[in-house]
Scaffold this motif. Structure first.
Motif, PDB file in Angstrom:
ATOM      1  N   ASP A  12       0.827  -1.203   0.000  1.00 59.53           N
ATOM      2  CA  ASP A  12       0.000   0.000   0.000  1.00 59.53           C
ATOM      3  C   ASP A  12       0.861   1.253   0.000  1.00 59.53           C
ATOM      4  O   ASP A  12       0.544   2.221  -0.662  1.00 59.53           O
ATOM      5  CB  ASP A  12      -0.920   0.010   1.221  1.00 59.53           C
ATOM      6  N   ALA A  13       1.930   1.251   0.788  1.00 63.13           N
ATOM      7  CA  ALA A  13       2.784   2.435   0.873  1.00 63.13           C
ATOM      8  C   ALA A  13       3.866   2.387  -0.195  1.00 63.13           C
ATOM      9  O   ALA A  13       4.163   3.385  -0.827  1.00 63.13           O
ATOM     10  CB  ALA A  13       3.412   2.539   2.263  1.00 63.13           C
ATOM     11  N   GLY A  14       4.455   1.244  -0.401  1.00 66.83           N
ATOM     12  CA  GLY A  14       5.463   1.095  -1.439  1.00 66.83           C
ATOM     13  C   GLY A  14       6.878   1.270  -0.927  1.00 66.83           C
ATOM     14  O   GLY A  14       7.124   1.381   0.261  1.00 66.83           O
ATOM     15  N   TYR A  15       7.802   1.306  -1.865  1.00 60.78           N
ATOM     16  CA  TYR A  15       9.219   1.445  -1.538  1.00 60.78           C
ATOM     17  C   TYR A  15       9.804   2.742  -2.076  1.00 60.78           C
ATOM     18  O   TYR A  15      10.985   2.971  -1.986  1.00 60.78           O
ATOM     19  CB  TYR A  15      10.005   0.246  -2.063  1.00 60.78           C
ATOM     20  N   TYR A  16       8.984   3.585  -2.668  1.00 61.08           N
ATOM     21  CA  TYR A  16       9.361   4.934  -3.099  1.00 61.08           C
ATOM     22  C   TYR A  16      10.395   4.950  -4.216  1.00 61.08           C
ATOM     23  O   TYR A  16      11.066   5.948  -4.426  1.00 61.08           O
ATOM     24  CB  TYR A  16       9.867   5.781  -1.927  1.00 61.08           C
ATOM     25  N   GLY A  17      10.521   3.874  -4.926  1.00 61.95           N
ATOM     26  CA  GLY A  17      11.479   3.797  -6.023  1.00 61.95           C
ATOM     27  C   GLY A  17      10.766   3.589  -7.342  1.00 61.95           C
ATOM     28  O   GLY A  17       9.880   4.353  -7.720  1.00 61.95           O
TER      29      GLY A  17
END
Length: 171
Positions: A12-17
């Motif tokens: 849901d939040a992810g890894y921002y990459g």
């Protein structure tokens, strides 16, 4: 640090990459998701429907160690350490360390591991840029005035001083 602990395989939040790789094509979150702020040993961090990392250990708010492998903890293939190093009252350095267990006697797997090692430089760079952008955005919001009314109230002493200075100039 806020990472996704949702169990749907895409996060849901992810890894921002690169979301198309690490988050099953879903965009990474830009806001802190309160439902993902409770960390426990064993918490699952899905990267895709086929891969995940699991919290091995942590010391809130300083560091978090994630392991790569299976749900049961057997056959781990590596780990990621996220470490927050305070520089001063306003700045913190994020250090990420990745360790991988090489399977030297399995040529197809070792070739894949070496390719991942080379490519991971770019993925970590993008990941760090994503974390940086979100941290800077949050810091900017926290330092920005909440409303014009509050800003005016905060500037009131300055306004009064300026008025007194003008009155003094008229003498």
């Amino acid at each position: 640090m806020e990472l996704d602990s949702g169990g749907d395989g895409g996060g849901d939040a992810g890894y921002y990459g690169y979301d198309w790789v690490d988050n099953g094509g879903k965009p990474s979150a830009w806001e802190i998701m309160p439902e993902h702020q409770h960390l426990e040993v064993g918490t699952k961090f899905p990267m895709s429907p086929w891969t995940a990392m699991y919290c091995r250990d942590f010391e809130e708010p300083r560091w978090m160690l994630l392991r790569m492998g299976k749900d049961d903890g057997m056959g781990d293939i590596g780990s990621f350490l996220y470490y927050l190093d305070p520089i001063d009252d306003r700045q913190t350095r994020l250090i990420i360390r990745m360790r991988d267990k090489y399977r030297w006697f399995n040529p197809p797997i070792i070739a894949m591991q070496l390719a991942v090692d080379v490519g991971d430089i770019f993925f970590q760079w993008k990941h760090l840029l994503g974390v940086k952008a979100r941290a800077e955005r949050m810091a900017k919001r926290q330092s920005a005035p909440r409303s014009i009314g509050k800003q005016i109230a905060r500037d009131e002493p300055m306004v009064q001083s300026a008025a007194l200075a003008r009155e003094g100039d008229s003498d």
